[in-house]
Design an enzyme around this catalytic site. Structure first.
Site, PDB file in Angstrom:
ATOM      1  N   TYR A   1       0.856  -1.123  -0.077  1.00 11.16           N
ATOM      2  CA  TYR A   1      -0.052  -0.037  -0.007  1.00 11.16           C
ATOM      3  C   TYR A   1       0.846   1.213   0.114  1.00 11.16           C
ATOM      4  O   TYR A   1       1.885   1.301   0.518  1.00 11.16           O
ATOM      5  CB  TYR A   1      -0.873   0.048   1.136  1.00 11.16           C
ATOM      6  CG  TYR A   1      -0.478   0.072   2.508  1.00 11.16           C
ATOM      7  CD1 TYR A   1      -0.245   1.341   3.127  1.00 11.16           C
ATOM      8  CD2 TYR A   1      -0.048  -0.913   3.412  1.00 11.16           C
ATOM      9  CE1 TYR A   1       0.262   1.645   4.307  1.00 11.16           C
ATOM     10  CE2 TYR A   1       0.730  -0.466   4.493  1.00 11.16           C
ATOM     11  CZ  TYR A   1       0.720   0.788   5.025  1.00 11.16           C
ATOM     12  OH  TYR A   1       1.207   0.795   6.392  1.00 11.16           O
ATOM     13  N   CYS A   2       0.310   2.419  -0.431  1.00 11.90           N
ATOM     14  CA  CYS A   2       1.038   3.517  -0.474  1.00 11.90           C
ATOM     15  C   CYS A   2       0.012   4.563  -0.076  1.00 11.90           C
ATOM     16  O   CYS A   2      -0.739   4.308   0.965  1.00 11.90           O
ATOM     17  CB  CYS A   2       1.232   3.907  -2.019  1.00 11.90           C
ATOM     18  SG  CYS A   2       0.109   4.014  -3.059  1.00 11.90           S
ATOM     19  N   TYR A   3      -0.009   5.883  -0.638  1.00 13.73           N
ATOM     20  CA  TYR A   3      -0.834   6.897  -0.138  1.00 13.73           C
ATOM     21  C   TYR A   3      -2.433   6.646  -0.611  1.00 13.73           C
ATOM     22  O   TYR A   3      -3.364   6.710   0.101  1.00 13.73           O
ATOM     23  CB  TYR A   3      -0.432   8.285  -0.482  1.00 13.73           C
ATOM     24  CG  TYR A   3       0.696   8.740   0.044  1.00 13.73           C
ATOM     25  CD1 TYR A   3       0.973   9.190   1.334  1.00 13.73           C
ATOM     26  CD2 TYR A   3       1.940   8.497  -0.659  1.00 13.73           C
ATOM     27  CE1 TYR A   3       2.327   9.597   1.882  1.00 13.73           C
ATOM     28  CE2 TYR A   3       3.210   8.718  -0.135  1.00 13.73           C
ATOM     29  CZ  TYR A   3       3.393   9.281   1.386  1.00 13.73           C
ATOM     30  OH  TYR A   3       4.649   9.614   1.612  1.00 13.73           O
TER      31      TYR A   3
ATOM     32  N   GLY B   1      -3.225   4.466  -3.475  1.00 10.27           N
ATOM     33  CA  GLY B   1      -3.081   3.213  -4.139  1.00 10.27           C
ATOM     34  C   GLY B   1      -2.963   3.172  -5.466  1.00 10.27           C
ATOM     35  O   GLY B   1      -3.615   2.498  -6.187  1.00 10.27           O
TER      36      GLY B   1
ATOM     37  N   TYR C   1      -3.436   4.268   2.281  1.00 12.71           N
ATOM     38  CA  TYR C   1      -3.288   4.504   3.630  1.00 12.71           C
ATOM     39  C   TYR C   1      -4.631   5.442   3.884  1.00 12.71           C
ATOM     40  O   TYR C   1      -5.345   5.360   4.987  1.00 12.71           O
ATOM     41  CB  TYR C   1      -2.213   5.080   4.209  1.00 12.71           C
ATOM     42  CG  TYR C   1      -2.169   5.279   5.614  1.00 12.71           C
ATOM     43  CD1 TYR C   1      -1.886   4.058   6.457  1.00 12.71           C
ATOM     44  CD2 TYR C   1      -2.292   6.454   6.204  1.00 12.71           C
ATOM     45  CE1 TYR C   1      -1.842   4.182   7.711  1.00 12.71           C
ATOM     46  CE2 TYR C   1      -2.199   6.534   7.540  1.00 12.71           C
ATOM     47  CZ  TYR C   1      -2.221   5.515   8.315  1.00 12.71           C
ATOM     48  OH  TYR C   1      -1.972   5.401   9.684  1.00 12.71           O
TER      49      TYR C   1
END
Length: 105
Positions: A63-65, A67, A93
């Protein structure tokens, strides 16, 4: 095409104590401020350097900020890593935090 899990699905897998690598590719400060339970911090640069050599779990969730970058990172792991199943967390996130907030309402 990289599979995408909802934040709810990831939360359920964490609560069940499923065995999988959970990878947070956000920046150092953001990871330090908060991350998913059990998440390992691996920046995109570190991922590019270690993806081939790393011993991945059969299942990996990235996961990142929001997606988007995590889809690219998941493709990288899918292509060069030895994991059997790689997914990105849809919405990143931000979506995790929103889902967590609405669950507490």
């Amino acid at each position: 095409m990289v599979e995408e899990f909802t934040p709810e699905t990831v939360r359920e897998r964490i609560e069940r104590d499923d065995e999988f690598d959970l990878i947070d590719i956000r920046g150092d400060e953001d990871y330090a401020e908060g991350h998913l339970p059990g998440a390992e911090h691996v920046t995109v640069d570190e991922l590019e350097e270690t993806v081939v050599d790393r011993d991945w779990a059969d299942d990996v969730v990235v996961y990142c900020y929001i997606g988007q970058t995590s889809v690219q990172a998941a493709r990288l792991i899918e292509e060069y890593g030895d994991a059997e199943r790689v997914a990105s967390m849809a919405g990143g996130y931000d979506a995790w935090e929103q889902q967590k907030a609405s669950a507490n309402d």
